[in-house]
Structure formats: structure tokens, C-alpha cells
Design a protein around this motif. Structure first.
Motif, PDB file in Angstrom:
ATOM      1  N   LYS A 101       0.737  -1.476   0.085  1.00 38.80           N
ATOM      2  CA  LYS A 101       0.005  -0.521   0.212  1.00 38.80           C
ATOM      3  C   LYS A 101       0.824   1.589   0.122  1.00 38.80           C
ATOM      4  CE  LYS A 101      -3.897  -1.642   2.025  1.00 38.80           C
ATOM      5  NZ  LYS A 101      -4.823  -1.845   3.681  1.00 38.80           N
ATOM      6  N   TYR A 102      -0.170   2.225  -1.021  1.00 44.75           N
ATOM      7  CA  TYR A 102       1.562   3.357  -0.981  1.00 44.75           C
ATOM      8  C   TYR A 102       0.554   4.754  -0.370  1.00 44.75           C
ATOM      9  CZ  TYR A 102       3.775  -0.052  -4.540  1.00 44.75           C
ATOM     10  OH  TYR A 102       4.405  -0.947  -4.917  1.00 44.75           O
ATOM     11  N   ALA A 103       1.644   5.311   0.806  1.00 43.04           N
ATOM     12  CA  ALA A 103       0.558   6.112   1.586  1.00 43.04           C
ATOM     13  C   ALA A 103      -0.767   6.297   1.367  1.00 43.04           C
ATOM     14  CB  ALA A 103       1.310   7.305   0.186  1.00 43.04           C
ATOM     15  N   GLY A 104      -1.090   5.191   2.424  1.00 47.85           N
ATOM     16  CA  GLY A 104      -3.108   4.647   2.316  1.00 47.85           C
ATOM     17  C   GLY A 104      -3.336   4.971   1.857  1.00 47.85           C
ATOM     18  N   ASN A 105      -4.535   6.188   1.401  1.00 42.84           N
ATOM     19  CA  ASN A 105      -5.297   5.878  -0.032  1.00 42.84           C
ATOM     20  C   ASN A 105      -5.548   7.730  -0.181  1.00 42.84           C
ATOM     21  OD1 ASN A 105      -7.036   7.338   2.626  1.00 42.84           O
ATOM     22  ND2 ASN A 105      -7.992   5.769   2.619  1.00 42.84           N
ATOM     23  N   ILE A 106      -3.970   8.324  -0.410  1.00 41.01           N
ATOM     24  CA  ILE A 106      -3.610   9.571  -0.546  1.00 41.01           C
ATOM     25  C   ILE A 106      -3.770   9.785  -2.132  1.00 41.01           C
ATOM     26  CG2 ILE A 106      -2.010  12.052  -0.518  1.00 41.01           C
ATOM     27  CD1 ILE A 106      -1.165  10.493   1.703  1.00 41.01           C
ATOM     28  N   TYR A 107      -3.577   8.989  -3.415  1.00 44.99           N
ATOM     29  CA  TYR A 107      -3.158   8.309  -4.508  1.00 44.99           C
ATOM     30  C   TYR A 107      -4.385   7.837  -5.060  1.00 44.99           C
ATOM     31  CZ  TYR A 107       1.552  10.980  -3.105  1.00 44.99           C
ATOM     32  OH  TYR A 107       2.255  11.706  -2.516  1.00 44.99           O
ATOM     33  N   HIS A 108      -4.324   8.356  -6.083  1.00 41.02           N
ATOM     34  CA  HIS A 108      -5.211   7.600  -6.987  1.00 41.02           C
ATOM     35  C   HIS A 108      -5.026   6.752  -7.506  1.00 41.02           C
ATOM     36  CE1 HIS A 108      -8.461  10.834  -6.790  1.00 41.02           C
ATOM     37  NE2 HIS A 108      -7.638  12.284  -6.905  1.00 41.02           N
ATOM     38  N   GLU A 109      -5.836   5.158  -7.995  1.00 43.20           N
ATOM     39  CA  GLU A 109      -5.020   4.207  -8.465  1.00 43.20           C
ATOM     40  C   GLU A 109      -5.700   4.372  -9.972  1.00 43.20           C
ATOM     41  OE1 GLU A 109      -3.425   1.131  -5.701  1.00 43.20           O
ATOM     42  OE2 GLU A 109      -5.282   0.670  -6.859  1.00 43.20           O
ATOM     43  N   ILE A 110      -5.321   3.619 -11.299  1.00 41.40           N
ATOM     44  CA  ILE A 110      -5.499   3.777 -12.735  1.00 41.40           C
ATOM     45  C   ILE A 110      -5.061   2.092 -13.250  1.00 41.40           C
ATOM     46  CG2 ILE A 110      -5.121   4.526 -15.112  1.00 41.40           C
ATOM     47  CD1 ILE A 110      -4.594   7.238 -14.025  1.00 41.40           C
ATOM     48  N   GLN A 111      -5.767   1.532 -13.579  1.00 40.44           N
ATOM     49  CA  GLN A 111      -6.133   0.298 -14.346  1.00 40.44           C
ATOM     50  C   GLN A 111      -5.921   0.310 -15.470  1.00 40.44           C
ATOM     51  OE1 GLN A 111      -7.614  -3.140 -11.917  1.00 40.44           O
ATOM     52  NE2 GLN A 111      -7.915  -4.405 -13.630  1.00 40.44           N
ATOM     53  N   HIS A 112      -4.519  -0.388 -15.574  1.00 39.58           N
ATOM     54  CA  HIS A 112      -4.323   0.037 -17.520  1.00 39.58           C
ATOM     55  C   HIS A 112      -4.888  -1.733 -18.206  1.00 39.58           C
ATOM     56  CE1 HIS A 112      -2.569   0.460 -21.527  1.00 39.58           C
ATOM     57  NE2 HIS A 112      -1.485   0.122 -21.091  1.00 39.58           N
ATOM     58  N   ASP A 113      -5.297  -1.783 -19.696  1.00 35.60           N
ATOM     59  CA  ASP A 113      -5.834  -3.236 -20.016  1.00 35.60           C
ATOM     60  C   ASP A 113      -4.785  -3.796 -19.951  1.00 35.60           C
ATOM     61  OD1 ASP A 113      -7.526  -0.728 -21.107  1.00 35.60           O
ATOM     62  OD2 ASP A 113      -6.599  -0.509 -22.882  1.00 35.60           O
ATOM     63  N   ASN A 114      -3.788  -3.766 -20.014  1.00 38.33           N
ATOM     64  CA  ASN A 114      -3.404  -4.825 -18.654  1.00 38.33           C
ATOM     65  C   ASN A 114      -3.518  -6.580 -17.563  1.00 38.33           C
ATOM     66  OD1 ASN A 114      -1.367  -3.455 -17.915  1.00 38.33           O
ATOM     67  ND2 ASN A 114       0.190  -3.915 -19.447  1.00 38.33           N
ATOM     68  N   GLY A 115      -4.147  -5.175 -17.172  1.00 38.17           N
ATOM     69  CA  GLY A 115      -4.558  -5.639 -15.491  1.00 38.17           C
ATOM     70  C   GLY A 115      -3.699  -4.951 -14.712  1.00 38.17           C
ATOM     71  N   ASP A 116      -2.390  -4.663 -15.448  1.00 42.58           N
ATOM     72  CA  ASP A 116      -1.493  -3.156 -14.499  1.00 42.58           C
ATOM     73  C   ASP A 116      -2.006  -2.224 -13.859  1.00 42.58           C
ATOM     74  OD1 ASP A 116       1.869  -4.148 -16.586  1.00 42.58           O
ATOM     75  OD2 ASP A 116       1.004  -4.810 -14.936  1.00 42.58           O
ATOM     76  N   ARG A 117      -1.576  -2.102 -12.146  1.00 34.82           N
ATOM     77  CA  ARG A 117      -2.529  -0.842 -11.553  1.00 34.82           C
ATOM     78  C   ARG A 117      -0.896   0.140 -11.400  1.00 34.82           C
ATOM     79  NH1 ARG A 117      -6.253  -3.421  -7.195  1.00 34.82           N
ATOM     80  NH2 ARG A 117      -4.365  -4.654  -6.668  1.00 34.82           N
ATOM     81  N   TYR A 118      -1.765   1.079 -11.794  1.00 32.03           N
ATOM     82  CA  TYR A 118      -0.469   2.211 -11.610  1.00 32.03           C
ATOM     83  C   TYR A 118      -1.322   3.655  -9.991  1.00 32.03           C
ATOM     84  CZ  TYR A 118       1.733   0.972 -15.508  1.00 32.03           C
ATOM     85  OH  TYR A 118       2.585   0.467 -16.720  1.00 32.03           O
ATOM     86  N   VAL A 119      -0.575   3.917  -9.836  1.00 28.56           N
ATOM     87  CA  VAL A 119      -0.455   5.140  -8.090  1.00 28.56           C
ATOM     88  C   VAL A 119       0.077   6.564  -9.367  1.00 28.56           C
ATOM     89  CG1 VAL A 119       0.075   5.733  -6.188  1.00 28.56           C
ATOM     90  CG2 VAL A 119       0.376   3.639  -7.033  1.00 28.56           C
ATOM     91  N   LEU A 120      -1.493   7.388  -9.079  1.00 28.21           N
ATOM     92  CA  LEU A 120      -1.217   8.471 -10.251  1.00 28.21           C
ATOM     93  C   LEU A 120      -0.775   9.598  -9.051  1.00 28.21           C
ATOM     94  CD1 LEU A 120      -2.112   9.884 -12.206  1.00 28.21           C
ATOM     95  CD2 LEU A 120      -4.993  10.297 -11.508  1.00 28.21           C
ATOM     96  N   THR A 121       0.329   9.567  -9.075  1.00 36.27           N
ATOM     97  CA  THR A 121       1.113  10.799  -8.331  1.00 36.27           C
ATOM     98  C   THR A 121       0.740  13.092  -9.195  1.00 36.27           C
ATOM     99  OG1 THR A 121       3.323  10.894  -9.351  1.00 36.27           O
ATOM    100  CG2 THR A 121       2.473   9.328  -7.178  1.00 36.27           C
ATOM    101  N   CYS A 122       0.340  13.135 -10.045  1.00 36.25           N
ATOM    102  CA  CYS A 122       0.817  14.306 -10.761  1.00 36.25           C
ATOM    103  C   CYS A 122      -0.789  14.827 -10.310  1.00 36.25           C
ATOM    104  CB  CYS A 122       0.686  14.242 -11.968  1.00 36.25           C
ATOM    105  SG  CYS A 122      -0.316  13.679 -12.879  1.00 36.25           S
ATOM    106  N   ARG A 123      -0.447  16.495 -10.667  1.00 35.34           N
ATOM    107  CA  ARG A 123      -1.614  17.101 -10.169  1.00 35.34           C
ATOM    108  C   ARG A 123      -2.868  16.926 -11.008  1.00 35.34           C
ATOM    109  NH1 ARG A 123      -3.196  18.348  -5.344  1.00 35.34           N
ATOM    110  NH2 ARG A 123      -4.309  20.097  -6.350  1.00 35.34           N
ATOM    111  N   PRO A 124      -3.665  17.119 -11.292  1.00 31.29           N
ATOM    112  CA  PRO A 124      -4.491  17.969 -12.292  1.00 31.29           C
ATOM    113  C   PRO A 124      -3.953  19.096 -14.053  1.00 31.29           C
ATOM    114  CG  PRO A 124      -6.203  17.831 -10.768  1.00 31.29           C
ATOM    115  CD  PRO A 124      -4.965  17.721 -10.492  1.00 31.29           C
ATOM    116  N   GLU A 125      -3.432  19.694 -12.411  1.00 31.24           N
ATOM    117  CA  GLU A 125      -2.407  20.686 -13.811  1.00 31.24           C
ATOM    118  C   GLU A 125      -1.789  19.591 -15.168  1.00 31.24           C
ATOM    119  OE1 GLU A 125      -3.157  21.297 -11.034  1.00 31.24           O
ATOM    120  OE2 GLU A 125      -4.455  22.753 -10.605  1.00 31.24           O
TER     121      GLU A 125
END
Length: 743
Positions: A101-125
Motif C-alpha cells: 500500500k502506497y501512502a494509504g489512500n492519498i493517491y488515485h489508482e488507474i488500472q491499465h488494459d493489461n491489468g497493471d495498476r498505476y498509482v497516480l502522483t501528478c496534479r490535474p494541471e
């Protein structure tokens, strides 16, 4: 209208006045719209656009240099820059997959088509910046696509090699087609050849004329000389040797260039196909560095020829382009150089539009298809980024009060609609299975849960949904009886057909099996499925059925009465609607109907037969053994036979199977269809086979069938005939007529 100094009326000052007076027109010029579209249109390209949009690179190389991957704008590359991959691995001592678990639930997660999950660390800008870059990239790709589909690139593709030899195979005797080929080549030299280094031209003829003995450097002078040389080519007046094309290609291989462009007009390359193919293969195999051959087909309307040319390109590791005129419109204009003071003569110009006829196979994509694929990929990435942006909105707008990483983007949208006051920002696109069940359902086995809540239990599987609205798959082949009310009926017998689609709630489009080009709009009440079929021996005496009419190549079902089954025999005596009685085999299939249906369809069929009286027909004259024009005088015998008065004033009888006229359903012609076509030399109809079809479908090139078995070595006769004067026939009928005429 104005008055000139000499007192005569002048209409030149008012274009609208031109339409108010009688006018005549003179022959004008013919222009190809595709060749007049300029790649330098200032409304499309701006000074801010990069210069590589107009570069002479093949799409594969262009995308490798300037595409999404080169700009680091593919979805995989963007994910690596806006977040990091969540690590999950199999732990052997524990015997299960574990993750951090990375930094609790502070960051969003995105699931790619191949099943890999990425933790989103950038701002909306940051996401907005990528979205803007992708939109700019999409605009550039669209402009690049416009560039490669304009002017000569629409016809020849992109000439990207430094040195090229053009082999022009144009054996036409029509100077108008030759002018079109010359105009296309001149545009090619002005737009593309000026951007390469060296070139040469070989014109296929008995002498195989070369512009130069060896390729020369590209300069303004040499290009102008080449354009003049092309303009001076004339239509051939003598027969060209069948080996001329092969000899021209062998000369091209000796030019030491990077590629050869084989430009074939119409059917010019058909004279010696196998010779041409063998020479190309042998020459390339004997070469240390085989030269690729790109094939361009111009104004060819023969699918077989196009397939052959495409195979040449694939064999020689080259590309294939096909271009032909698809449409032509009249463009009336006031001429500027006519010595007519009234200026009421209009110049009759023609504007032509073309198409790239043959779609290349997926394993050999062309420049256009590669750009389309890149554009679709770019649009897809933009859509996905917009979805992520909608998910991770600015926290100043939606402050965090409670974080739940188990719900998806869809659940966020639904939750925001229901609980607007909670402002609960959901952070994960990954749905955990525990979120789908209540406490009572958690302990249920999957098989038990599916029995209660699954698709089958809810009657939502595919076939359950379609059961009430569609025909079963096994009933795809049907028997059609008549058109629904309000539709012009032309045939009321019942050929076999296939359901194409549903036209509305109770009507279906049915295509004939024996004549695939004929489609009819049929009411469901007049469609009988294969599942309705049963054996004749299973039918009771005095019952009614649709049965195939004997000795009729159309294999049409007609209403009939089962009289009785014959004892000590495998036949049944049947009486058809026209009182014709026949003993039929018990093992044939029939369609049971009731008495009302028998009466209804019998009346329809008899009315149809009576309607043919006094109609002009093309029919088979048994005595003359030829198809002749005639007039139906009367219905005789059982009703399927008619008394015919032929064009030579003689009379005889003939079955309706051999009669054709305005009552015959028109078929959309196809290559290799058998037809009855008129031979202008003998002014009679003959059996023929369709060789090619004009672009507008109004004319056919047919080859007449030689029925003279004593002269098999004679060349078959070919002719061009109007399609509306021909009648398409089935293969079964063709074989039957061949047997009759040769007996």
C-alpha cells in the motif's frame, strides 16, 4: 441587363440575367477534382505548423520519427510519467500474491488494459498539459492525412525513395483516357518528383521508349523535359507485343534505382500475366539487392486485374495503389474567350471524382491506413485522459472528507448524484469483489449465487433476449411467398431465401439463394422456416402443403393437395393448384399449410399467370432452339404454359420457366453471372457470362457462350451491352438450357 455602346444587349454584367434567356453550350474541358486539390492550401496549413507535415516520407517512417511514440505520448508512456506501477508479486513462503500500500489512500489508482495498476502522483494541471499536447498532436495528424490524400499522392501514394524509375504501361486506344493518364503523371512530376534526387521513365511500347538511357538528376530543366516527353506520347495504332511489358520491366531493373513504380492503365497488363510475374520473380531472386516494385493501377474496372496487380506488389515487397473515376458532374461556366457579344453560350466543363478502389490487406497497410490508425489511437488516449481528469478533479472544488479506495469511477458518479452533501471523492478505478455483495451473500458459493442472481436466472442471456424478436439461427434459410400489402408484387411463387435483416416489426429483407442479387421485403406471415419442413410421407391424405413444382429449375414451392399415398409404392399422388397431378417421392420435404392458405396462395398464383397475357417477352423457341422476341397470346393447359406469337409471326407453346420480360425481377449484376444478352449482330438473345461491369452499372461486358460443339477452338465473342436489356439466370437454368440447346 445592360446596354453596350453599340446598342446591343449585354448579359455579362448580371449572372442572374443569364438564366432568363435561352442559351446554348459548347464543349469544354474535363478536370480531375482530386488533382486540383492543392497540398499548400493556406486555409489548412499555417506558419506555426512544423515543416515535417509536408515531408516526402512514407507513413511508417514518418510515424517512427514524429508519431505518438516518438513524442512520448502513447498511453503507456504517459502512465509512466504521471505515476508509478504498483508492485505485486507472488510470495512463496505465504503461497499467495502480496502487494504494498502506497501512502494509504492519498493517491488515485488507474488500472491499465493489461491489468497493471498505476498509482497516480501528478496534479490535474499536469494531466491537462498532456491533454493539450495530444489535441495539438491530433490536429497535426489530421493535417498530415489531408496532405497524403491530396493531389498526386491520392493516386500514386508518396514517392519517398531518392531515385525512382517509372514504368508506364498504357496501351489504350482512347485518347481521352491517355490524356487522363498524362495529366496524372504531369501532376506527379510537379508535386513529388521535384523533391527526389534522380529519376527515369520507360513507356511500354513495341520499342519500349526511355526518357533517358540511365536515371538523371532532378532539376527544373529535366523535370520540364520529362513533362514535355510525357505530353508527346500518343495512342498506339499498331498491336503491341505481349512481351513488351516484361521487356520494359527488365530495362527498369538495369536502371540502378531504389525502387520501381509500375503504373498500369486499365487492363494493359493483362496480355501476359504469368510471363510478367515469372520475370519479376526470377530477376529479383538473381539480384543481390532486390529492388522493390510499387504498383499503381489507373482507371481499371476489372477486379480480377486489380487482384493480379496487387499480388505483383506483394511479391515484389512494394505497395499497391488503385485509382479510378467514380463520378462525373457537369460544371457549366461562362467562357471568357468566346467572340459572342451576347455571351449566352455556356462552356460545358466536366468535373471528375475518383476513388481508391481496392482496400489493401491488413498485413500490407498503406500510408493512409497507418495514419488513420494513429489518429484513432490519439483520440482514444485523449478520451481516457479526459476520463481520468473527471475522476481526479481539483480538490479545492471537491474537498476530501472520507476516502474509500474500493469503489470505481462509475460508483463515484452515482454516489455524487445521490449524496451531493457528502462530497465524497472516490480514489480508485479498481473494484474489489467485496463491494458487490451484502453480508448474507458473502458466504454463498459462486454457483449458488449465480443460480439466484446470474444472467440465466434473470433471463438476460443473449438468446433469451432475442427469442421473442428474432428467427432462430437454424431457421436462417426460409421460403418466401409474396410481398406485403402495398408493395408492387412481381413474383408470387416461392423460392428459397435467406433472412438478411428485419425491416420493421413484421417485415424482413429476404435474399434469394439461387439469385443473391435479388432482395424482397416480405411480411413475416408469408415466410416459412426450414423448421416447418416435413417429409411428404408424413402428410395425411386430403391435407394441404407447399411442394416443389416438378421439372422446374426454379425449384419453386406451389400450393398443393395431398390426394393419397400409393400402396406398395414409395410415392404419393399430389394435385397442384393448377390441377396438374403427379406421383412424387415420399422422401422429399414439403411445407404443411391449412385450407385457407392454400386458397389464398392459389388465387395469387393464378392471378399472376393471367397477368402475363399480352406482354412482350424474350422466350425460348423450342423449334428454332434460340431465344426470340414474342408476345404472350393466351394461357393454355395447366396454366404454366402459354401460347406465344414470335417475332417471325410463327406460334408455339412454352412454359413460363423459359419466359423473361418486364415481370422478371431485376438482379444486381455481378462478375461471372450467367445472363441472357442481346447479340446486336444477330439481333437475338444468347447465353452469356458477365466479364466486367461499368462504374455506373449501366453497361456490361459479356462473353457469349459458344454452343457449337464442332468448333471448340473458335474464340468466344465479347460485346458491351446495356445492363437493363439483360436477364440474370441461375446456374441450374443455365445447365438445363445448355442441355436443351445441344440436344
Amino acid at each position: 441587363m445592360m446596354t453596350s455602346k453599340n446598342g446591343r444587349a449585354s448579359f455579362s454584367a448580371s449572372p442572374s440575367a443569364l438564366l432568363a434567356v435561352p442559351y446554348s453550350h459548347t464543349n469544354g474541358e474535363t478536370r480531375n477534382f482530386d488533382l486540383t486539390t492543392s497540398s499548400q492550401d493556406t486555409t489548412i496549413y499555417t506558419a506555426a505548423d512544423p515543416s515535417y507535415i509536408l515531408s516526402q516520407l512514407k507513413s511508417s517512417e514518418w510515424l517512427q520519427r514524429y508519431g505518438l511514440k516518438a513524442q512520448k505520448l502513447t498511453f503507456d508512456q504517459i502512465l509512466q510519467q504521471i505515476g508509478f506501477k504498483r508492485v505485486e508479486s507472488f510470495n512463496a513462503p505465504l503461497g499467495k500474491t502480496v502487494g504494498a500500500k502506497y501512502a494509504g489512500n492519498i493517491y488515485h489508482e488507474i488500472q491499465h488494459d493489461n491489468g497493471d495498476r498505476y498509482v497516480l502522483t501528478c496534479r490535474p494541471e499536469k494531466l491537462g498539459e498532456y491533454r493539450s499536447r495530444l489535441i495539438r498532436m491530433l490536429n497535426l495528424l489530421r493535417k498530415r492525412l489531408t496532405f497524403i490524400t491530396s493531389g498526386s499522392r491520392r493516386i500514386f501514394g508518396i514517392i519517398g525513395e531518392p531515385s525512382v524509375c517509372f514504368v508506364c504501361d498504357c496501351k489504350t486506344t482512347d485518347h481521352r483516357i491517355l490524356n487522363q493518364v498524362q495529366l496524372a503523371l504531369i501532376t506527379l512530376f510537379k508535386e513529388q518528383v521535384t523533391k527526389i534526387k534522380r529519376f527515369n521513365i520507360i513507356w511500354v511500347s513495341n520499342d519500349n521508349e526511355q526518357f533517358q538511357q540511365l536515371p538523371i538528376d532532378v532539376t527544373t530543366t529535366t523535370v520540364d523535359q520529362a513533362i514535355d516527353w510525357i505530353s508527346n506520347r500518343k495512342c498506339t495504332r499498331s498491336k503491341i507485343s505481349i512481351s513488351a511489358t516484361c521487356e520494359a520491366m527488365l530495362k527498369a531493373f538495369n536502371n540502378a534505382v531504389h525502387s520501381i513504380y509500375f503504373i498500369s492503365e486499365g487492363n494493359s497488363s493483362d496480355l501476359a500475366r504469368e510471363m510478367l510475374r515469372d520475370n519479376i520473380v526470377k530477376t529479383r531472386l538473381s539480384s543481390n539487392a532486390p529492388i522493390p516494385i510499387h504498383v499503381v493501377s489507373l482507371f481499371c474496372h476489372n477486379n480480377d486485374t486489380e487482384t493480379f496487380l496487387q499480388s505483383i506488389a506483394q511479391t515484389a515487397d512494394g505497395s499497391y495503389m488503385s485509382y479510378k473515376i467514380n463520378n462525373e458532374i457537369i460544371d457549366l461556366k461562362v467562357p471568357s474567350n468566346l467572340n459572342d457579344p451576347t455571351r449566352i453560350k455556356l462552356q460545358d466543363n466536366k468535373l471528375q471524382f475518383g476513388i481508391n478502389a481496392l482496400i489493401p490487406k491488413t498485413e500490407h497497410p498503406n500510408d493512409t491506413s497507418l495514419m488513420y490508425k494513429e489518429i484513432l489511437q490519439c483520440q482514444n488516449i485523449i478520451d481516457r485522459l479526459e476520463k481520468i481528469l473527471g475522476f481526479v478533479r481539483d480538490e479545492n472544488v471537491n474537498p476530501i472528507q472520507k476516502i474509500d479506495t474500493t469503489k470505481s469511477l462509475d460508483s463515484l458518479t452515482l454516489s455524487n448524484k445521490i449524496n451531493k452533501n457528502e462530497n465524497n471523492l472516490q480514489r480508485s478505478l479498481v473494484i474489489q469483489s467485496s463491494a458487490l455483495f451484502n453480508n448474507d451473500e458473502k458466504d454463498m458459493a459462486s454457483i449458488d449465487w449465480l443460480k439466484i442472481y446470474g444472467i440465466d436466472a434473470q433471463k438476460l442471456d443473449f438468446f433469451s433476449v432475442l427469442q421473442s424478436a428474432a428467427l432462430r439461427h437454424c431457421d436462417g434459410v426460409v421460403t418466401l411467398l409474396k410481398s406485403p400489402d402495398g408493395v408492387n408484387r412481381k413474383n408470387d411463387y416461392t423460392p428459397a431465401g435467406t433472412v438478411i435483416k428485419s425491416n420493421d416489426s413484421n417485415n424482413y429483407i429476404i435474399e434469394r439463394i439461387d439469385l443473391p442479387g435479388i432482395q424482397s421485403n416480405i411480411s413475416r406471415n408469408d415466410i416459412f422456416l426450414d423448421s416447418n419442413l416435413c417429409l411428404l410421407e408424413c402428410m395425411e391424405a386430403k391435407s394441404f402443403a407447399f411442394i416443389k413444382y416438378p421439372n422446374d429449375s426454379r425449384q419453386c414451392y406451389c400450393p398443393s393437395v395431398i390426394l393419397h399415398h400409393l400402396e406398395h409404392d414409395s410415392n404419393t399422388k399430389v394435385r397442384f393448384y393448377d390441377c396438374y397431378i403427379e406421383d412424387l417421392a415420399n422422401n422429399q420435404f414439403v411445407i404443411p399449410i391449412n385450407k385457407q392458405q392454400f386458397e389464398h396462395y392459389s388465387i395469387l398464383r393464378i392471378e399472376k399467370e393471367k397477368s402475363l397475357i399480352n406482354q412482350v417477352i424474350v422466350g425460348l423457341n423450342d423449334e428454332e432452339k434460340k431465344f426470340m422476341l414474342g408476345t404472350i397470346k393466351d394461357r393454355v393447359g395447366t396454366g404454366h404454359r402459354y401460347s406465344i406469337e414470335w417475332c417471325d409471326t410463327n406460334e408455339s407453346k412454352q412454359n413460363d420457366e423459359h419466359l423473361f420480360g418486364a415481370f422478371t425481377l431485376r438482379n444486381k449484376h455481378r462478375i461471372n453471372d450467367y445472363v441472357l444478352a442481346i447479340d446486336d449482330d444477330d439481333t437475338i438473345y444468347k447465353l452469356a457470362k458477365v466479364q466486367s461491369i461499368s462504374n455506373d452499372g449501366k453497361n456490361l461486358k459479356v462473353q457469349f457462350i459458344n454452343l457449337n460443339t464442332n468448333n471448340d477452338n473458335s474464340l468466344p465473342k465479347e460485346a458491351s451491352v446495356p445492363s437493363m436489356t439483360t436477364f440474370v439466370i441461375t446456374i441450374e437454368y443455365f445447365n438445363k438450357i445448355i442441355h436443351l440447346l445441344r440436344t
